[in-house]
Design a protein around this motif. Structure first.
Motif, mmCIF file in Angstrom:
data_model
loop_
_atom_site.group_PDB
_atom_site.id
_atom_site.type_symbol
_atom_site.label_atom_id
_atom_site.label_comp_id
_atom_site.label_asym_id
_atom_site.label_seq_id
_atom_site.Cartn_x
_atom_site.Cartn_y
_atom_site.Cartn_z
ATOM 1 N N GLY A 164 0.799 -1.215 0.000
ATOM 2 C CA GLY A 164 0.000 0.000 0.000
ATOM 3 C C GLY A 164 0.831 1.264 0.000
ATOM 4 O O GLY A 164 0.281 2.353 -0.191
ATOM 5 N N TRP A 165 2.151 1.135 0.224
ATOM 6 C CA TRP A 165 3.013 2.315 0.267
ATOM 7 C C TRP A 165 3.975 2.310 -0.925
ATOM 8 O O TRP A 165 5.167 2.588 -0.782
ATOM 9 N N ARG A 166 3.467 2.010 -2.093
ATOM 10 C CA ARG A 166 4.294 1.997 -3.289
ATOM 11 C C ARG A 166 3.858 3.044 -4.309
ATOM 12 O O ARG A 166 4.259 2.994 -5.472
ATOM 13 N N ASP A 167 3.021 3.969 -3.846
ATOM 14 C CA ASP A 167 2.595 5.066 -4.705
ATOM 15 C C ASP A 167 3.759 6.053 -4.836
ATOM 16 O O ASP A 167 4.201 6.656 -3.862
ATOM 17 N N ALA A 168 4.294 6.198 -6.062
ATOM 18 C CA ALA A 168 5.477 7.042 -6.275
ATOM 19 C C ALA A 168 5.201 8.497 -5.880
ATOM 20 O O ALA A 168 6.061 9.170 -5.297
ATOM 21 N N ALA A 169 4.012 9.007 -6.194
ATOM 22 C CA ALA A 169 3.688 10.400 -5.862
ATOM 23 C C ALA A 169 3.657 10.603 -4.348
ATOM 24 O O ALA A 169 4.191 11.587 -3.814
ATOM 25 N N LEU A 170 3.062 9.633 -3.640
ATOM 26 C CA LEU A 170 3.000 9.742 -2.182
ATOM 27 C C LEU A 170 4.392 9.663 -1.575
ATOM 28 O O LEU A 170 4.729 10.422 -0.656
ATOM 29 N N MET A 171 5.226 8.761 -2.088
ATOM 30 C CA MET A 171 6.570 8.624 -1.546
ATOM 31 C C MET A 171 7.384 9.909 -1.761
ATOM 32 O O MET A 171 8.133 10.355 -0.887
ATOM 33 N N GLN A 172 7.232 10.531 -2.953
ATOM 34 C CA GLN A 172 7.962 11.768 -3.220
ATOM 35 C C GLN A 172 7.477 12.886 -2.306
ATOM 36 O O GLN A 172 8.277 13.700 -1.814
ATOM 37 N N ARG A 173 6.180 12.919 -2.039
ATOM 38 C CA ARG A 173 5.654 13.948 -1.144
ATOM 39 C C ARG A 173 6.212 13.756 0.266
ATOM 40 O O ARG A 173 6.534 14.740 0.952
ATOM 41 N N LEU A 174 6.370 12.507 0.694
ATOM 42 C CA LEU A 174 6.938 12.257 2.022
ATOM 43 C C LEU A 174 8.394 12.681 2.075
ATOM 44 O O LEU A 174 8.859 13.223 3.088
ATOM 45 N N ARG A 175 9.159 12.406 0.992
ATOM 46 C CA ARG A 175 10.566 12.848 0.968
ATOM 47 C C ARG A 175 10.662 14.371 1.019
ATOM 48 O O ARG A 175 11.547 14.929 1.666
ATOM 49 N N ASP A 176 9.741 15.059 0.345
ATOM 50 C CA ASP A 176 9.732 16.527 0.407
ATOM 51 C C ASP A 176 9.408 17.024 1.809
ATOM 52 O O ASP A 176 9.944 18.044 2.250
ATOM 53 N N VAL A 177 8.543 16.324 2.493
ATOM 54 C CA VAL A 177 8.198 16.717 3.865
ATOM 55 C C VAL A 177 9.436 16.693 4.746
ATOM 56 O O VAL A 177 9.677 17.625 5.545
ATOM 57 N N ILE A 178 10.256 15.642 4.601
ATOM 58 C CA ILE A 178 11.436 15.515 5.459
ATOM 59 C C ILE A 178 12.571 16.402 4.961
ATOM 60 O O ILE A 178 13.197 17.130 5.752
ATOM 61 N N GLY A 179 12.843 16.381 3.653
ATOM 62 C CA GLY A 179 13.991 17.117 3.126
ATOM 63 C C GLY A 179 13.792 18.615 3.085
ATOM 64 O O GLY A 179 14.734 19.384 3.338
#
Length: 576
Positions: free
Chosen positions: A260-275
């Protein structure tokens, strides 16, 4: 880091302690210098007295040597003694002058002493040289001067001794006070230090307790919660996260490996949140849960700083909105159905109003014909009509008139729902007085006792509110026709959010089991032959008050009167 209030207090106390120590040292040093100076002056007085004693001893030695030289004129040793005693005077006088250089009085006395010593030694020199004049008692010649000198020095010595003793006592007092202050301040510093340590320990205990409570709360939350690092590896999860996705809460597991956590758009948004220290709000997506069911979820994330981890991290929360979305779809469908029903009801109401209006207008012409032909029939019959026929004609005319009144009231009631409210401030006191005066002009032969409470200014439609009071007061006068005098009360009570009004009479009243029928259209609890009316008045009152956002109700008892209550909102809560 800004200093805390406790640290500032501690620094202030340490500064005070150092200041007191410094002040104590300065005071003790000053007192010590003053004490040394006092001892110096005291020694100075002793030196002056000692010099005076030496001067007297030298004068006595000079006089003794003078008498010895007369007894042994040629004795060289006696001559030497006399010369030595004679030579001691000048150094001793110079010492006295040096010792008393700052005392003009003593300097003056030394001058007298020098003169008298010069006279006394001169006479002794003549005596030694063999003259026959008897030698005076030299010590007696200078005794008064030396006594004055000694007395002054003794007074100065005593005064300086007292000053020295006072400075010693003051120095001791200052030393004791400084020591006490230092001990007190040191105790305060130690107490504050202990308090600061205790606070720090309590704060650490509270922090540990808060962390424990926070973890317990997070574990108790039924929404999945996870903390991830910059590599999107799980640092911490709650039980709901593991249950929802069917994984063990193993630290270091990659979030992308979770179903369920393989959505590329969601993963990129999470990386932006941290970075980039951004926030992710209400990211809606679909995920599979542990049972393989497709769920609609909302993901929120924000960057956080963990106290025990130096790496950047983000807090991720997941909200399962599958049931809510299903409910929203049902609500939308129900709203669509309800909109259709509302349109149908609106159309039916419009048709009913049109029908009522049309019927009311269409009935007027036949009624006018009935009333007109009844009147013509009475005229045509003239004096030939009998009593029964005249009675029939009267019944026809009265029924037509009553039917016309019913139609007029029905039209007025129908207009109450169609006309828009014209809101404005309405002075109910003036309005009630106006309505009351109008009604009383029609019953001038009756006695009515009125009790009218002070009434406020409200926001409403003046014409409609006038109709309310007209109907209520007209009913009160109508149903008290058998009372003499009749009693009518108009009351008011402010309950905060709403304002309650009532009209109470002592008329025929009604049975409370029929109270709900009072406000129905054409509903009457008394025969038309007893009390005239169409039965629409109270229905109009309820409809007007409802449009103003208020409520109506009635209280009564058969034979003991009735009370009609209604409320108006304190604020402008008006229904259009």
């Amino acid at each position: 880091m800004r200093p805390t209030a406790a640290n500032l207090r501690f620094l202030a106390l340490m500064g005070s302690l150092l200041l007191i120590v410094f002040i104590g040292w300065v005071v003790r040093q000053r007192v010590s210098d003053d004490t040394i100076e006092s001892f110096r002056w005291l020694g100075h007085s002793h030196q002056v007295r000692s010099t005076l004693y030496d001067l007297n001893a030298a004068l006595a030695e000079l006089q003794a040597a003078a008498y010895a030289s007369r007894l042994a004129p040629g004795d060289a040793e006696v001559r030497a003694r006399y010369a030595d005693a004679h030579a001691r005077f000048e150094p001793l006088l110079q010492q006295l002058r040096d010792f008393t250089i700052d005392n003009p009085g003593q300097q003056e006395r030394i001058g007298f002493l020098r003169a008298r010593l010069a006279t006394a030694t001169s006479e002794l020199d003549h005596f030694v040289d063999g003259r026959d004049a008897p030698a005076p008692l030299a010590r007696v010649a200078i005794a008064d001067v030396t006594d004055d000198l000694l007395a002054e020095e003794n007074r100065l010595a005593l005064e300086r001794q007292r000053q020295t003793d006072g400075r010693i006592v003051f120095a001791q007092s200052v030393t004791i006070a400084t020591a006490i202050a230092q001990v007190l301040l040191l105790g305060i510093v130690l107490w504050l230090a202990e308090k600061q340590v205790r606070r720090r320990l309590d704060a650490e205990a509270d922090r540990r307790s808060a962390v424990g409570r926070a973890r317990l709360i997070v574990e108790s939350v039924r929404e999945p919660i996870a903390v991830v690092d910059a590599d999107l590896s799980l640092l911490q999860t709650n039980q709901a996260f593991g249950d929802f996705y069917g994984i063990d809460r193993a630290e270091g597991t990659a979030l992308t490996s979770v179903e369920g956590w393989r959505d590329a758009a969601l993963m990129q948004r999470l990386r932006d949140v941290i970075g980039q220290r951004r926030e992710l709000w209400d990211f809606e997506t679909e995920q599979d849960d542990a049972g393989g069911s497709r769920r609609r979820v909302i993901v929120n994330a924000r960057a956080i700083d963990l106290p025990d981890i130096s790496r950047p991290a983000a807090l991720v929360t997941v909200s399962d909105i599958t049931a809510r979305k299903h409910s929203e779809e049902q609500v939308l469908e129900l709203n669509r159905q309800l909109s259709g029903k509302i349109e149908q009801v609106t159309e039916v109401n419009r048709e009913l109003e049109a029908f009522s209006y049309s019927v009311s207008h269409d009935l007027r012409a036949p009624l006018r014909h009935v009333a007109g032909f009844a009147d013509k029939l009475r005229t045509q019959l003239g004096d030939e009509r009998d009593a029964k026929l005249a009675h029939y004609c009267s019944i026809i005319a009265e029924s037509a008139q009553r039917m016309s009144a019913l139609i007029e009231d029905l039209l007025a009631y129908s207009r109450l729902g169609r006309h828009a409210l014209r809101l404005q401030p309405v002075d109910l006191q003036s309005l009630v007085e106006e309505v009351r005066s109008t009604l009383l002009s029609a019953v001038e032969d009756r006695r009515v006792q009125w009790r009218v409470a002070p009434l406020p200014v409200v926001i409403g439609d003046a014409a409609m509110l006038r109709l309310v009071w007209q109907n209520l007061l007209d009913n009160a006068l109508k149903y008290t026709a058998s009372r003499d005098p009749a009693q009518v009360e108009i009351g008011f009570r402010d309950d905060g959010d709403v304002r309650e009004f009532w009209v109470r009479d002592d008329g025929v009243g009604f049975d409370m089991k029929y109270a709900d029928k009072l406000f129905g259209v054409f509903q009457r609890l008394h025969k038309a032959s007893e009390f005239e009316g169409t039965g629409i008045g109270l229905a109009s009152v309820r409809r007007i008050i409802a449009r103003h956002g208020g409520h109506t109700w009635a209280e009564g008892e058969a034979g003991k009167g009735a009370t009609i209550h209604f409320t108006l909102p304190r604020h402008e809560t008006i229904r259009e």
